[in-house]
Enzyme design. Structure first.
Site, mmCIF file in Angstrom:
data_model
loop_
_atom_site.group_PDB
_atom_site.id
_atom_site.type_symbol
_atom_site.label_atom_id
_atom_site.label_comp_id
_atom_site.label_asym_id
_atom_site.label_seq_id
_atom_site.Cartn_x
_atom_site.Cartn_y
_atom_site.Cartn_z
ATOM 1 N N GLY A 1 69.035 96.727 62.903
ATOM 2 C CA GLY A 1 69.829 97.174 61.757
ATOM 3 C C GLY A 1 70.299 96.001 60.927
ATOM 4 O O GLY A 1 69.849 94.873 61.119
ATOM 5 N N ASN A 2 71.179 96.260 59.975
ATOM 6 C CA ASN A 2 71.740 95.167 59.179
ATOM 7 C C ASN A 2 73.190 95.494 58.841
ATOM 8 O O ASN A 2 73.679 96.579 59.169
ATOM 9 C CB ASN A 2 70.900 94.927 57.928
ATOM 10 C CG ASN A 2 70.818 96.168 57.062
ATOM 11 O OD1 ASN A 2 71.814 96.617 56.526
ATOM 12 N ND2 ASN A 2 69.623 96.744 56.954
ATOM 13 N N ARG A 3 73.879 94.570 58.197
ATOM 14 C CA ARG A 3 75.331 94.696 58.029
ATOM 15 C C ARG A 3 75.741 95.480 56.780
ATOM 16 O O ARG A 3 76.925 95.552 56.475
ATOM 17 C CB ARG A 3 75.957 93.290 57.979
ATOM 18 C CG ARG A 3 75.932 92.602 59.319
ATOM 19 C CD ARG A 3 76.507 91.201 59.192
ATOM 20 N NE ARG A 3 77.805 91.192 58.542
ATOM 21 C CZ ARG A 3 78.256 90.211 57.755
ATOM 22 N NH1 ARG A 3 77.490 89.158 57.520
ATOM 23 N NH2 ARG A 3 79.432 90.280 57.207
#
Ligand SMILES: Cc1cc2nc3c(=O)[nH]c(=O)nc-3n(C[C@H](O)[C@H](O)[C@H](O)COP(=O)(O)O)c2cc1C
Length: 401
Positions: free
Chosen positions: A203-205
């Site tokens: 995932g990412n932020r």
């Protein structure tokens, strides 16, 4: 300005004293119209002293001045704070059995409402339907905030702070009138999650806050918005889920996002890709949790489709396509160069370039961006709240169209 401040019966009425005070201090003529129940929380003497005008709740006072319509017709701005569930319901139904109700029906001025109530009352389908009706009529809803409530519990329902109400009210007076009316817009937001096994993902932020702000700004300015959300917390999506001109669809992976955006782009005048889409995914997702073996673990990844390039290739005539680029850069010059290169590689009409880092861009409530257009030059910049950046984005899109 001639400002009417309506006050209904909630504990937060004491905070509205500061709203009135701030407006009077800034030179506005303020008339307070409480409901009978509001006076059980803060009395007439306080409202009269702070506003420096007589205060009444009834349509039968000062009949010779036709006060019951005079306040509404003279008003340049009407604020209702706090707005109880009861007063919101009466507004939605057009009930005018007190001076506040009549004033609200008689006015053509911008109306800004700050709801305050327990979370259970706010979440109730009746209240949400009333809010949707009011929004569809162009009434500005500010808040409620999420936080501690009077009863000791916590959640959405707390009235926003007085300075935020004043700022939203003054902005409503300056707001351009529905300059995106009739436009059909598709916006993607949030970070995709690429599954590895049943318990893990890449995932990412991205929080989705900027894309949601882009959708809300467009809808508030009259556009119909299809919002495609990857991973976004419910609290961030809340306002969009209840906006009458926003339809929300979920697309959690890059492949799902690609399909959803292609489908909706066909019927959109403007497409804004604000989602943080994973560049890579795992080709073979394991059906069972991958276990520790000899201390190392290698993951093969394949490249995901480039959604933006696909949308540009299939763009329909007259369509405007806006991309977002999250870049790490040592300085403004490097950020600008990266933005210009990316704009021409993707072929979009406008690229919104924002610098990201450990402390910048992601998750924050504020942002700072550059706009790069098809002349491959910086066409503008914006900074401030993500909503302010979103409004600047739509101003830039309007200039292009
Ligand atoms: C101590 C107390 C606090 C209240 N706080 C709220 C509130 O924050 N929001 C709300 O919708 N109703 C609240 N109520 C209920 C309203 O006062 C009640 O529904 C009333 O009929 C509202 O009338 P009005 O909308 O004409 O002012 C509260 C009642 C009491 C007794």
């Amino acid at each position: 300005m001639f400002v009417v401040v309506g006050v209904s019966g909630g504990i937060a009425a004491y905070k509205t004293v500061q709203v009135v005070r701030a407006l009077v201090t800034n030179g506005h003529e303020v008339h307070v119209v409480p409901t009978d129940d509001a006076l059980k929380f803060v009395g007439t003497a306080t409202w009269e002293a702070i506003s420096r005008h007589p205060v009444t709740t009834s349509v039968h006072d000062d009949v010779a001045e036709v006060r019951h319509v005079a306040l509404g017709t003279k008003a340049d701005l009407v604020i209702v704070a706090p707005a109880t569930a009861n007063t919101l319901a009466k507004m939605a139904a057009g009930i005018s059995d007190n001076l506040l109700g009549v004033t609200l029906l008689a006015t053509t001025a911008p109306v800004v409402v700050a709801p305050a109530m327990h979370t259970a009352m706010w979440d109730h389908a009746a209240t949400q339907a009333n809010i949707a009706t009011l929004r569809a009529r162009g009434i500005h809803i500010v808040g409620p905030a999420d936080g501690p409530l009077t009863g000791g519990d916590s959640g959405p329902g707390r009235m926003v702070e007085p300075d935020e109400i004043v700022a939203a009210a003054l902005a409503a007076v300056d707001a351009p009138a529905s300059d995106l009316a009739g436009l059909r817009v598709a916006v993607s937001t949030g970070g995709t999650r690429e599954p590895i096994d049943p318990v893990r993902f890449l995932g990412n932020r991205s929080s989705g806050k900027q894309g949601v702000a882009v959708a809300l700004a467009a809808a508030d300015r009259g556009a119909y918005v299809h919002l495609v959300a990857a991973h976004v917390d419910d609290g961030v999506l809340h306002e969009a889920l209840h906006h009458p001109r926003i339809a929300v669809e979920r697309a959690l992976t890059a492949v799902e996002m690609d399909a959803a955006m292609r489908a909706v782009s066909d019927e959109s005048d403007v497409v804004v890709m604000a989602a943080a889409v994973a560049d890579f995914s795992v080709p073979e997702v394991s059906d069972v949790k991958i276990r520790k073996e000899d201390g190392t673990f290698a993951l093969d990844l394949v490249e995901n489709p480039d959604i933006l390039i696909g949308l540009v290739e299939e763009r329909r005539p007259g369509q405007t396509i806006v991309g977002f680029a999250a870049e790490t850069a040592a300085d403004d010059g490097e950020l600008r160069e990266r933005g210009i290169r990316k704009r021409s590689r993707k072929g979009v009409d406008l690229l919104v370039v924002n610098r990201v880092g450990w402390q910048e861009g992601f998750e924050a409530s504020e942002n700072a961006v550059l706009f790069v257009d098809a002349t491959d030059d910086v066409a503008g910049q914006a900074s401030g709240t993500k909503r302010a950046v979103a409004d600047a984005l739509w101003d830039a899109v309007l200039r292009l169209r």
